[in-house]
Motif scaffolding. Structure first.
Motif, PDB file in Angstrom:
ATOM      1  N   GLY B 259       3.091   5.505   9.859  1.00 11.81           N
ATOM      2  CA  GLY B 259       3.216   4.226   9.162  1.00 11.81           C
ATOM      3  C   GLY B 259       2.150   4.120   8.080  1.00 11.81           C
ATOM      4  O   GLY B 259       1.099   4.746   8.155  1.00 11.81           O
ATOM      5  N   SER B 260       2.434   3.333   7.068  1.00 10.22           N
ATOM      6  CA  SER B 260       1.522   3.194   5.940  1.00 10.22           C
ATOM      7  C   SER B 260       0.355   2.268   6.304  1.00 10.22           C
ATOM      8  O   SER B 260       0.493   1.364   7.120  1.00 10.22           O
ATOM      9  CB  SER B 260       2.280   2.628   4.750  1.00 10.22           C
ATOM     10  OG  SER B 260       1.371   2.202   3.766  1.00 10.22           O
ATOM     11  N   VAL B 261      -0.796   2.515   5.692  1.00 12.69           N
ATOM     12  CA  VAL B 261      -1.927   1.606   5.853  1.00 12.69           C
ATOM     13  C   VAL B 261      -2.108   0.770   4.577  1.00 12.69           C
ATOM     14  O   VAL B 261      -3.128   0.115   4.397  1.00 12.69           O
ATOM     15  CB  VAL B 261      -3.235   2.350   6.204  1.00 12.69           C
ATOM     16  CG1 VAL B 261      -3.120   3.019   7.559  1.00 12.69           C
ATOM     17  CG2 VAL B 261      -3.631   3.360   5.133  1.00 12.69           C
ATOM     18  N   LYS B 262      -1.099   0.807   3.719  1.00  6.91           N
ATOM     19  CA  LYS B 262      -1.147   0.052   2.462  1.00  6.91           C
ATOM     20  C   LYS B 262      -1.365  -1.437   2.769  1.00  6.91           C
ATOM     21  O   LYS B 262      -0.642  -2.011   3.587  1.00  6.91           O
ATOM     22  CB  LYS B 262       0.174   0.230   1.720  1.00  6.91           C
ATOM     23  CG  LYS B 262       0.041   0.216   0.219  1.00  6.91           C
ATOM     24  CD  LYS B 262       1.384   0.565  -0.433  1.00  6.91           C
ATOM     25  CE  LYS B 262       1.356   0.306  -1.919  1.00  6.91           C
ATOM     26  NZ  LYS B 262       0.509   1.225  -2.652  1.00  6.91           N
ATOM     27  N   GLY B 263      -2.380  -1.993   2.136  1.00 11.35           N
ATOM     28  CA  GLY B 263      -2.650  -3.410   2.315  1.00 11.35           C
ATOM     29  C   GLY B 263      -3.446  -3.753   3.563  1.00 11.35           C
ATOM     30  O   GLY B 263      -3.831  -4.908   3.763  1.00 11.35           O
ATOM     31  N   LEU B 264      -3.665  -2.759   4.422  1.00 14.06           N
ATOM     32  CA  LEU B 264      -4.460  -2.997   5.632  1.00 14.06           C
ATOM     33  C   LEU B 264      -5.908  -3.281   5.203  1.00 14.06           C
ATOM     34  O   LEU B 264      -6.438  -2.626   4.320  1.00 14.06           O
ATOM     35  CB  LEU B 264      -4.419  -1.747   6.506  1.00 14.06           C
ATOM     36  CG  LEU B 264      -4.444  -1.906   8.013  1.00 14.06           C
ATOM     37  CD1 LEU B 264      -3.236  -2.702   8.483  1.00 14.06           C
ATOM     38  CD2 LEU B 264      -4.440  -0.525   8.669  1.00 14.06           C
ATOM     39  N   LYS B 265      -6.514  -4.268   5.842  1.00 10.94           N
ATOM     40  CA  LYS B 265      -7.889  -4.632   5.487  1.00 10.94           C
ATOM     41  C   LYS B 265      -8.858  -3.928   6.440  1.00 10.94           C
ATOM     42  O   LYS B 265      -8.837  -4.194   7.645  1.00 10.94           O
ATOM     43  CB  LYS B 265      -8.037  -6.148   5.593  1.00 10.94           C
ATOM     44  CG  LYS B 265      -8.925  -6.760   4.556  1.00 10.94           C
ATOM     45  CD  LYS B 265      -8.944  -8.268   4.723  1.00 10.94           C
ATOM     46  CE  LYS B 265      -9.127  -8.983   3.403  1.00 10.94           C
ATOM     47  NZ  LYS B 265      -9.257 -10.425   3.589  1.00 10.94           N
ATOM     48  N   ILE B 266      -9.661  -3.020   5.885  1.00 12.13           N
ATOM     49  CA  ILE B 266     -10.610  -2.250   6.702  1.00 12.13           C
ATOM     50  C   ILE B 266     -12.022  -2.773   6.454  1.00 12.13           C
ATOM     51  O   ILE B 266     -12.507  -2.745   5.326  1.00 12.13           O
ATOM     52  CB  ILE B 266     -10.547  -0.737   6.340  1.00 12.13           C
ATOM     53  CG1 ILE B 266      -9.111  -0.199   6.472  1.00 12.13           C
ATOM     54  CG2 ILE B 266     -11.530   0.063   7.195  1.00 12.13           C
ATOM     55  CD1 ILE B 266      -8.572  -0.128   7.882  1.00 12.13           C
ATOM     56  N   GLY B 267     -12.668  -3.229   7.510  1.00 11.52           N
ATOM     57  CA  GLY B 267     -14.024  -3.770   7.396  1.00 11.52           C
ATOM     58  C   GLY B 267     -15.077  -2.679   7.519  1.00 11.52           C
ATOM     59  O   GLY B 267     -14.951  -1.774   8.350  1.00 11.52           O
ATOM     60  N   ILE B 268     -16.108  -2.773   6.685  1.00 19.43           N
ATOM     61  CA  ILE B 268     -17.237  -1.833   6.743  1.00 19.43           C
ATOM     62  C   ILE B 268     -18.484  -2.658   7.091  1.00 19.43           C
ATOM     63  O   ILE B 268     -18.998  -3.399   6.252  1.00 19.43           O
ATOM     64  CB  ILE B 268     -17.433  -1.127   5.375  1.00 19.43           C
ATOM     65  CG1 ILE B 268     -16.109  -0.505   4.874  1.00 19.43           C
ATOM     66  CG2 ILE B 268     -18.542  -0.073   5.471  1.00 19.43           C
ATOM     67  CD1 ILE B 268     -15.516   0.554   5.779  1.00 19.43           C
ATOM     68  N   PRO B 269     -18.955  -2.533   8.315  1.00 21.06           N
ATOM     69  CA  PRO B 269     -20.102  -3.372   8.726  1.00 21.06           C
ATOM     70  C   PRO B 269     -21.425  -2.807   8.244  1.00 21.06           C
ATOM     71  O   PRO B 269     -21.799  -1.683   8.580  1.00 21.06           O
ATOM     72  CB  PRO B 269     -20.018  -3.342  10.255  1.00 21.06           C
ATOM     73  CG  PRO B 269     -19.313  -2.066  10.585  1.00 21.06           C
ATOM     74  CD  PRO B 269     -18.462  -1.681   9.410  1.00 21.06           C
ATOM     75  N   ALA B 399     -11.172 -13.454   9.543  1.00 22.04           N
ATOM     76  CA  ALA B 399     -11.187 -13.397   8.079  1.00 22.04           C
ATOM     77  C   ALA B 399     -10.159 -12.394   7.546  1.00 22.04           C
ATOM     78  O   ALA B 399     -10.132 -12.105   6.354  1.00 22.04           O
ATOM     79  CB  ALA B 399     -12.582 -13.029   7.590  1.00 22.04           C
ATOM     80  N   GLY B 400      -9.334 -11.859   8.441  1.00 24.42           N
ATOM     81  CA  GLY B 400      -8.227 -11.011   7.996  1.00 24.42           C
ATOM     82  C   GLY B 400      -8.444  -9.524   8.138  1.00 24.42           C
ATOM     83  O   GLY B 400      -7.582  -8.731   7.736  1.00 24.42           O
ATOM     84  N   VAL B 401      -9.605  -9.123   8.698  1.00 30.01           N
ATOM     85  CA  VAL B 401      -9.854  -7.691   8.865  1.00 30.01           C
ATOM     86  C   VAL B 401      -8.934  -7.139   9.967  1.00 30.01           C
ATOM     87  O   VAL B 401      -8.796  -7.735  11.035  1.00 30.01           O
ATOM     88  CB  VAL B 401     -11.351  -7.439   9.219  1.00 30.01           C
ATOM     89  CG1 VAL B 401     -11.573  -6.029   9.713  1.00 30.01           C
ATOM     90  CG2 VAL B 401     -12.219  -7.743   8.006  1.00 30.01           C
ATOM     91  N   ASP B 402      -8.272  -6.013   9.680  1.00 30.24           N
ATOM     92  CA  ASP B 402      -7.344  -5.417  10.649  1.00 30.24           C
ATOM     93  C   ASP B 402      -8.028  -4.377  11.520  1.00 30.24           C
ATOM     94  O   ASP B 402      -7.662  -4.190  12.676  1.00 30.24           O
ATOM     95  CB  ASP B 402      -6.174  -4.749   9.908  1.00 30.24           C
ATOM     96  CG  ASP B 402      -5.340  -5.761   9.149  1.00 30.24           C
ATOM     97  OD1 ASP B 402      -4.669  -6.564   9.810  1.00 30.24           O
ATOM     98  OD2 ASP B 402      -5.381  -5.753   7.912  1.00 30.24           O
TER      99      ASP B 402
END
Lengths: 95, 493
Positions: B259-269, B399-402
């Motif tokens: 599956g695509s990760v397009k648009g997925l929000k990835i958080g970097i702490p 906040a929308g992070v996936d």
């Protein structure tokens, strides 16, 4: 907070672990190193914070109050270091 | 014929489905590989060859009858922490000497119900307490990986060191493992394998020797992301015998791959950028960010301000729960019994002889922090910190992070018998600095190999997900795997 030798021996007895003088002396240093490491938690203001009791916000499921298992005496005793008839045996506890 | 042990679970499943070979042939290939390698790697503490061949024969019969399960005929290794009926189950501790349970853990029962074959029990740190597999009563496991131009023995990580080493050295198709503070993800990272700790409650803990009940969770270690997805699907279930197991349908994790990760929000702490972090770890992390960005994910900086308190809070909560859970090893009902002049002396002598140094250390810390007068200062405060750690993650997810991307470990595999680690327990504990937050918050986390360090040793990235969204982790880890490629050790054993 830190522990002294007497506290190490008291805690070992509470934990039912026999320790020699040598063990206790070594553990004193190790336990103080760990207690020193966790000491940093005291710098956080936790006033009004609820302590966590469950990581998942869920109602604990409860089983129906019925007997579902039993009559497994042989299975239960199978791994006992010492047993007699249908009992675990231990050193004498009543004089 | 090609070496059958080199096949992934998915490949072996598909080939057996076409009749290319039988489960007996595949099982025999693994038993032969174990026989040739185990003296060097020490991944297995017991090999159940007869049982494996019986299970393989039964599996071939089921396939012939048209009733093949999802893991039909796949040979697996089982961490010694899992109860397996009539088979060595000792959590790699002396205190459980001779213990052969009369019951089967729920997770392993699920695997056998799906057709899998048991090759044997895998080495681990005693009671899962360790990050190097050196606390095992059965001696250290040796990492199949070596640094370029060196024959120095490296640790496979811990506590699931036997599981990770066996998977990396082609001594099983996949393995069960458990994770209380990083015990699946750190060894996976050290061996170039994939390991997932699912959300707390996803797998039943019944029949798994308890270490810290509010943190322990079962999961697989596998050769690739697809195999990890296949294994977790079979392992996970709701269970009447574990009231913390969740009653949620188990998704088809394998279907999430590709599956695509397009648009997925990835958080970097930002808090995971530790002082003194080696340059190669930071470079790996930046590479992971670049891969996900290229695949269309949106990268966002996030804050997890209580991160630094996760490890110290863990070293209160985990020992406290362990001191209670391990009270049962008293020389009465199972395992070792040492003679004593009275019953208390018998308990004390049994536990002194039966537990290793690290286990004793943790029982002592746990007993101390729960003792009269100290409960509020230590345990209660640590549980409040846990609330704050979990809240940090919740705010990021709200906040929308996936998913959150971090390094899996602060270094690559280190040497067996490392003096500076052996002399300083706290230094060893720092191995779990990136993984332990996930257990404290009950979240799912996956470690996926992402590259090699300058010494030629594997390094992993970790993805952390929302509760019960393991599919997002598999999908995203698969994108990293596709970009990074696969990593396998050069065979020396």
């Amino acid at each position: 907070m830190s522990v002294d030798l007497a506290t190490v021996k008291r805690v070992a007895h509470l934990a039912r672990i026999a320790v020699s003088e040598e063990d206790a002396a070594r553990m004193e240093g190790e336990l103080n190193a760990i207690l020193g490491f966790v000491e940093q938690l005291s710098e956080v203001d936790v006033d009004g914070v609820e302590p966590m009791t469950s990581v998942t916000p869920m109602q604990m499921r409860k089983r129906t109050d019925t007997v579902t298992d039993g009559s497994k005496t042989a299975d239960i005793l199978a791994n006992a270091p010492e047993s007699a008839e249908t009992f675990f045996t231990v050193p004498k506890v009543v004089e | 014929m090609t070496d059958l042990t080199r096949l992934t679970i998915a490949e072996a499943r598909d080939e057996m489905g076409k009749g290319a070979f039988s489960s007996v042939e595949l099982t025999e290939a693994y038993l032969k590989a174990i026989d040739a390698a185990n003296a060097a790697i020490n991944a297995y503490v017991t090999v159940t060859a007869d049982k494996a061949l019986d299970m393989a024969k039964a599996s071939d019969a089921r396939r012939a009858a048209g009733t093949a399960g999802a893991l039909e005929g796949i040979p697996l290794g089982i961490k010694d922490l899992y109860a397996t009926e009539g088979v060595h189950t000792q959590a790699c501790s002396h205190v459980l000497d001779g213990f052969e349970p009369r019951y089967e853990s729920t997770v392993t029962a699920n695997l056998w119900a799906d057709g899998a074959v048991m090759l044997g029990k895998l080495n681990m740190d005693e009671f899962a307490m360790g990050s190097s597999n050196e606390t095992s009563y059965y001696g250290p496991v040796i990492n199949p990986w070596r640094a370029e131009g060196s024959d120095a023995r490296l640790v496979p990580g811990g506590s699931s060191g036997g599981s990770a080493a066996a998977v990396a050295a082609w001594l099983c198709a996949g393995a069960t493992a458990t994770d209380t503070g990083g015990s699946i993800r750190q060894p996976a990272a050290f061996t170039g394998t994939v390991g997932i700790k699912p959300t707390y409650g996803r797998c039943s803990r019944w029949g798994i020797a308890a270490f810290a009940s509010s943190l322990d969770q079962a999961g697989p270690i596998a050769r690739d992301v697809r195999d990890a997805a296949i294994l977790l699907k079979s392992m996970a279930s709701v269970d009447d015998k574990d009231t913390t197991s969740v009653d949620l349908p188990v998704p088809d994790y394998e279907a999430a791959l590709g599956g695509s990760v397009k648009g997925l929000k990835i958080g970097i702490p930002r808090e995971y950028r530790m002082d003194g972090m080696p340059a190669e770890i930071d470079a790996l992390w930046q590479q992971g960010i670049a891969w996900l960005k290229d695949a269309g994910a949106e990268i966002v900086d996030i804050e997890l301000p209580h991160t630094k308190y996760a490890l110290p809070a863990y070293y209160i909560v985990a020992p406290a729960e362990a001191s209670s859970n391990l009270a049962r090893y008293d020389g009465v009902r199972y395992g070792l019994r040492m003679p004593g002049k009275d019953i208390v002396d018998m308990y004390e002598q049994t536990r002194a002889a039966g537990f290793g140094q690290e286990v004793k250390r943790r029982i002592m810390i746990g007993t101390y922090v729960l003792s009269a007068g100290y409960y509020d200062a230590y345990y209660l405060r640590a549980q409040k910190l846990r609330t704050l750690i979990k809240r940090d993650f919740e705010l990021a997810f709200d906040a929308g992070v996936d998913a959150i991307l971090t390094p899996a470990t602060p270094s690559s595999a280190f040497a067996v018998g490392d003096e500076s680690l052996a002399s300083d327990p706290v230094k060893m504990y720092l191995n779990d600095v990136f993984t332990v937050t996930v257990n404290m918050a009950g979240l799912p986390g996956i470690a996926v190999p992402a590259g090699l360090d300058p010494k030629g040793l594997p390094l992993g990235l970790q993805l952390i997900g929302r509760p019960f969204e393991e599919e997002t982790l598999f999908r995203t880890a698969h994108v990293i795997e596709q970009a990074a490629g696969r990593f396998a050790p050069k065979r020396w054993w």
